[in-house]
Design an enzyme around this catalytic site. Structure first.
Site, PDB file in Angstrom:
ATOM      1  N   ARG A 113      13.854   3.090  12.119  1.00 30.49           N
ATOM      2  CA  ARG A 113      12.699   3.994  12.201  1.00 30.49           C
ATOM      3  C   ARG A 113      11.871   3.679  13.460  1.00 30.49           C
ATOM      4  NH1 ARG A 113       9.892   4.272   6.493  1.00 30.49           N
ATOM      5  NH2 ARG A 113       8.903   6.055   7.533  1.00 30.49           N
ATOM      6  N   ASN A 130       8.037  -5.943  -1.439  1.00 32.04           N
ATOM      7  CA  ASN A 130       7.962  -4.798  -0.528  1.00 32.04           C
ATOM      8  C   ASN A 130       6.496  -4.685  -0.114  1.00 32.04           C
ATOM      9  OD1 ASN A 130       7.966  -2.497   0.956  1.00 32.04           O
ATOM     10  ND2 ASN A 130       8.985  -1.213  -0.578  1.00 32.04           N
ATOM     11  N   HIS A 148       4.466  -5.071   8.659  1.00 32.94           N
ATOM     12  CA  HIS A 148       4.498  -4.958  10.117  1.00 32.94           C
ATOM     13  C   HIS A 148       3.196  -5.389  10.786  1.00 32.94           C
ATOM     14  CE1 HIS A 148       7.890  -2.629   8.824  1.00 32.94           C
ATOM     15  NE2 HIS A 148       7.127  -1.684   8.312  1.00 32.94           N
ATOM     16  N   PRO A 196       0.784  -1.226   0.000  1.00 40.00           N
ATOM     17  CA  PRO A 196       0.000   0.000   0.000  1.00 40.00           C
ATOM     18  C   PRO A 196       0.822   1.285   0.000  1.00 40.00           C
ATOM     19  CG  PRO A 196      -0.028  -1.018   2.163  1.00 40.00           C
ATOM     20  CD  PRO A 196       0.609  -2.012   1.235  1.00 40.00           C
ATOM     21  N   ASN A 197       0.308   2.231  -0.745  1.00 44.25           N
ATOM     22  CA  ASN A 197       0.803   3.609  -0.828  1.00 44.25           C
ATOM     23  C   ASN A 197       2.066   3.756  -1.667  1.00 44.25           C
ATOM     24  OD1 ASN A 197      -1.262   4.760   0.874  1.00 44.25           O
ATOM     25  ND2 ASN A 197      -0.262   3.715   2.568  1.00 44.25           N
ATOM     26  N   GLU A 236      12.757 -10.073   0.839  1.00 44.43           N
ATOM     27  CA  GLU A 236      12.054  -8.904   1.399  1.00 44.43           C
ATOM     28  C   GLU A 236      12.846  -7.651   1.022  1.00 44.43           C
ATOM     29  OE1 GLU A 236      11.487  -9.161   5.615  1.00 44.43           O
ATOM     30  OE2 GLU A 236      10.675  -7.113   5.759  1.00 44.43           O
ATOM     31  N   TYR A 248      11.476   8.532   1.065  1.00 48.50           N
ATOM     32  CA  TYR A 248      11.461   7.436   0.092  1.00 48.50           C
ATOM     33  C   TYR A 248      12.153   7.764  -1.235  1.00 48.50           C
ATOM     34  CZ  TYR A 248       8.154   5.519   3.430  1.00 48.50           C
ATOM     35  OH  TYR A 248       7.575   5.037   4.580  1.00 48.50           O
ATOM     36  N   HIS A 297      12.943  -3.200   1.105  1.00 52.80           N
ATOM     37  CA  HIS A 297      12.421  -1.918   1.567  1.00 52.80           C
ATOM     38  C   HIS A 297      13.302  -0.789   1.072  1.00 52.80           C
ATOM     39  CE1 HIS A 297       9.572  -3.835   4.254  1.00 52.80           C
ATOM     40  NE2 HIS A 297      10.548  -4.634   4.619  1.00 52.80           N
ATOM     41  N   ALA A 313       3.454  -1.214   4.617  1.00 49.21           N
ATOM     42  CA  ALA A 313       2.978  -1.276   6.013  1.00 49.21           C
ATOM     43  C   ALA A 313       2.485  -2.664   6.415  1.00 49.21           C
ATOM     44  CB  ALA A 313       1.876  -0.250   6.220  1.00 49.21           C
ATOM     45  N   ARG A 328       5.087  11.970  -3.027  1.00 51.94           N
ATOM     46  CA  ARG A 328       5.003  12.442  -1.643  1.00 51.94           C
ATOM     47  C   ARG A 328       6.199  11.925  -0.852  1.00 51.94           C
ATOM     48  NH1 ARG A 328      -0.603  13.820  -1.415  1.00 51.94           N
ATOM     49  NH2 ARG A 328      -0.369  14.586   0.696  1.00 51.94           N
ATOM     50  N   ARG A 345       7.791  -0.335  13.275  1.00 49.94           N
ATOM     51  CA  ARG A 345       8.297  -0.878  12.000  1.00 49.94           C
ATOM     52  C   ARG A 345       9.367  -1.954  12.219  1.00 49.94           C
ATOM     53  NH1 ARG A 345       6.242   2.843   8.179  1.00 49.94           N
ATOM     54  NH2 ARG A 345       6.018   4.905   9.106  1.00 49.94           N
ATOM     55  N   ASP A 347       1.044 -15.954   6.471  1.00 52.37           N
ATOM     56  CA  ASP A 347       0.530 -17.301   6.195  1.00 52.37           C
ATOM     57  C   ASP A 347       0.587 -17.614   4.698  1.00 52.37           C
ATOM     58  OD1 ASP A 347       0.077 -17.712   8.869  1.00 52.37           O
ATOM     59  OD2 ASP A 347      -2.083 -17.355   8.780  1.00 52.37           O
TER      60      ASP A 347
HETATM   61  O1  CA2 Z   1      10.859   1.516   3.222  1.00 52.23           O
HETATM   62  C1  CA2 Z   1       9.962   0.843   2.689  1.00 52.23           C
HETATM   63  O2  CA2 Z   1      10.039   0.415   1.554  1.00 52.23           O
HETATM   64  C2  CA2 Z   1       8.667   0.592   3.452  1.00 52.23           C
HETATM   65  O3  CA2 Z   1       8.200  -0.714   3.108  1.00 52.23           O
HETATM   66  C3  CA2 Z   1       7.699   1.648   3.000  1.00 52.23           C
HETATM   67  C4  CA2 Z   1       6.363   1.581   3.734  1.00 52.23           C
HETATM   68  C5  CA2 Z   1       6.574   1.587   5.248  1.00 52.23           C
HETATM   69  O4  CA2 Z   1       5.338   1.396   5.904  1.00 52.23           O
HETATM   70  C6  CA2 Z   1       7.539   0.495   5.674  1.00 52.23           C
HETATM   71  O5  CA2 Z   1       7.742   0.613   7.071  1.00 52.23           O
HETATM   72  C7  CA2 Z   1       8.863   0.635   4.960  1.00 52.23           C
HETATM   73  C8  CA2 Z   1       5.504   2.788   3.368  1.00 52.23           C
HETATM   74  C9  CA2 Z   1       5.214   2.878   1.907  1.00 52.23           C
HETATM   75  C10 CA2 Z   1       4.489   4.155   1.653  1.00 52.23           C
HETATM   76  O6  CA2 Z   1       4.995   4.709   0.493  1.00 52.23           O
HETATM   77  C11 CA2 Z   1       4.870   6.049   0.333  1.00 52.23           C
HETATM   78  C12 CA2 Z   1       5.550   6.593  -0.727  1.00 52.23           C
HETATM   79  C13 CA2 Z   1       5.485   7.936  -0.935  1.00 52.23           C
HETATM   80  C14 CA2 Z   1       4.710   8.736  -0.119  1.00 52.23           C
HETATM   81  C15 CA2 Z   1       4.023   8.186   0.924  1.00 52.23           C
HETATM   82  C16 CA2 Z   1       4.098   6.835   1.149  1.00 52.23           C
END
Ligand code: CA2
Length: 158
Positions: free
Chosen positions: A108, A75, A81, A13-14, A99, A26, A101, A78, A21, A112, A88
């Protein structure tokens, strides 16, 4: 003739917001940029690159990977976590899981630090921005090669 190598690179997600953003966390690369980096790193292997904001869809893709993929780079964002369902589903795979990231979750917030992916992964690449994906693809290819003796160009003839 060896089976063609198919790498699934799945994103949670995201991550569709990548490069749009929070570039300070990131980076500036978009998810399309990351896909191009993965394809370039795959040395001719087929890359199936997807992103979803729906947990059930990711689970379905993991089930699909059971049949179709040589290895999985994941990847899970969220859900890494939080998701026992993801854990499963991953546990049913016999292919290597890497995995991946962008950031280093261990450096962090405490929430996380737990990963439901790590216990079923061959290894983890994190903290190198989009370069994490390149490294993860290379690692996945190496693991496939070690298992089958054949990773790389799908149409290799020699
Ligand atoms: O560092 C990573 O790749 C994460 O998997 C990114 C996740 C975060 O929850 C993990 O702890 C680490 C968040 C992805 C959200 O991606 C965004 C990208 C741009 C703007 C906002 C969110």
């Amino acid at each position: 003739m060896p089976e063609p190598t198919v790498l699934y690179v799945l994103n949670g997600p995201n991550l569709n917001l990548l490069g749009v953003r929070e570039p300070e966390v990131y980076g500036h690369a978009t998810l399309a940029d990351v896909q191009a980096l993965c394809e370039a790193a795959a040395d001719g292997a087929t890359v199936v690159f997807r992103q979803t904001n729906h947990e059930g869809e990711l689970i379905d893709w993991i089930h699909e990977a059971r049949e179709k993929a040589s290895a999985l780079v994941l990847n899970a964002a969220a859900w890494t976590h939080t998701s026992v369902a993801l854990h499963d589903a991953l546990k049913t795979l016999t292919i290597p899981i890497v995995e991946c990231h962008l950031s280093n979750p261990a450096a962090r917030e405490r929430f996380r630090h737990r990963s439901y992916v790590s216990p079923v992964a061959a290894g983890v690449v994190s903290g190198f921005g989009s370069f994490s994906y390149e490294l993860a693809v290379k690692a996945a290819l190496r693991l496939v090669q070690e298992r089958t003796g054949a990773a790389g160009r799908s149409n290799q003839t020699t």
